[in-house]
Design an enzyme around this catalytic site. Sequence first.
Site, PDB file in Angstrom:
ATOM      1  N   ASP A  59      -6.760 -13.073  -1.202  1.00  0.00           N
ATOM      2  CA  ASP A  59      -6.054 -11.811  -1.458  1.00  0.00           C
ATOM      3  C   ASP A  59      -5.680 -11.756  -2.938  1.00  0.00           C
ATOM      4  OD1 ASP A  59      -5.019  -9.329  -0.878  1.00  0.00           O
ATOM      5  OD2 ASP A  59      -3.226 -10.048   0.154  1.00  0.00           O
ATOM      6  N   HIS A  67      -5.441 -11.369   6.848  1.00  0.00           N
ATOM      7  CA  HIS A  67      -4.332 -12.257   6.434  1.00  0.00           C
ATOM      8  C   HIS A  67      -3.308 -12.474   7.555  1.00  0.00           C
ATOM      9  CE1 HIS A  67      -2.581  -8.392   5.313  1.00  0.00           C
ATOM     10  NE2 HIS A  67      -3.147  -8.364   4.119  1.00  0.00           N
ATOM     11  N   HIS A  80       0.849  -1.197   0.000  1.00  0.00           N
ATOM     12  CA  HIS A  80       0.000   0.000   0.000  1.00  0.00           C
ATOM     13  C   HIS A  80       0.886   1.249   0.000  1.00  0.00           C
ATOM     14  CE1 HIS A  80      -3.988  -1.918   0.904  1.00  0.00           C
ATOM     15  NE2 HIS A  80      -3.164  -2.908   1.208  1.00  0.00           N
ATOM     16  N   ALA A  96       2.605  -8.767  -3.135  1.00  0.00           N
ATOM     17  CA  ALA A  96       1.490  -7.888  -3.504  1.00  0.00           C
ATOM     18  C   ALA A  96       0.299  -8.728  -3.926  1.00  0.00           C
ATOM     19  CB  ALA A  96       1.919  -6.958  -4.637  1.00  0.00           C
TER      20      ALA A  96
END
Length: 398
Positions: free
Chosen positions: A281, A223, A148, A314
């Site tokens: 994710d 997560h 992020h 990512a």
Amino acid sequence: MVSTIAARRLLSEGRVLEYPLVSLEDGRIRHIEGLSAAEHKRVAATHRFPDATLVPAYIDIHIHGCAGHDVMEASSEALDTIGTYLASRGVGAYFPTTVTSPKDETLRSLAGLAYEIGRRQEASLRGATPLGIHLEGPFLSHLKRGVHTDALLEAPSISLFDRFWQAAEGHIRLMTIAPELPGATELISHATALGVRCSLGHSDALVCEAEAGFMAGARSATHTYNAMRAIDHREPGLAAFVLDKQSLFAEIICDGIHVDPLMVRLYFKAKDKDRIILVTDGMSATGMPDGTYMLGDMQVEVRDGRCTSNGVLAGSVLTLDRGVKNLMEFTGAALGTAVAAASYNPSQLMGIGDRWGSLEAGRAANITVVSPKADVIETFLAGRSTITSERTVTSSTR
């Protein structure tokens, strides 16, 4: 019109039904009965899966995209494609997950997602259904931000959250937040009062700070292990709090990349089995060949199942059906336990257990058919096969 599904077993809410025959009408389960082996061989069924198991359709509460599309696109084309791909992997419902972006871009995406969610509630569309938005960012720790963008992170703010809430027309259902940030507990309390499930994550929190977030209303962890203060025997931090707090739901990315299988086993031993939640994710590269893809406005390189941006993990290209198989492989979990982690448990966290996560008469016929090795054979959403409509399947292999 009544149709029927015959299979070897049915799993739902911890119960096992041998030789089930499920009757469907108007998109709902009309009746479920268990047959004898002899009856099962003779019964005429619209869909027959002799060696397969019927389970509740999976629910992914943390997914950024797949099949070449990012949920932040917030377009009909993107969500149609995402929904179709997810259904092919056994997923019936999902919570499109944002990534930290400029405020105007986030507001645009939230408004677009709200429109698409509303449209899919009003129309009978094929593919997995987006049930609400998971807001991941911008209320995250600078120290545990993952990919992020640091400059776009924001201090927890009720006024900013309310702007997001209004743009999303109240469709924000889950929010990841770092509980140690100033203003976090106040925002958790505020969002919880609106019906938002708050999840502790992207956080450098100590145990006392994690406990404060829990006391303010947080009921999940994002997560587990990833983007959390690591476990230390003198300063345990958020990851240890997650393992110890039995009433806390906890996501895990079970791809063998984000979390080593040994640590998955530790998580599995520590948590109550009704509190573990499998998530992907997943990003836009899921289901696509290796290459360069976008996560929000970030470029991500995908090679051999590993997704990185400037060397940092990512997202993933994991699918939820693969996560179910991996949980079984890594921990020895039974099929029913692994399936519940992808269906019943997330339905309980998200407060949608009256519609999703189990199979019983009167409910919408959202059913995933899996092989003895947990491979997805077919998915039925509102009683309709996402592979084909009017045919009889005579084998549980394809």
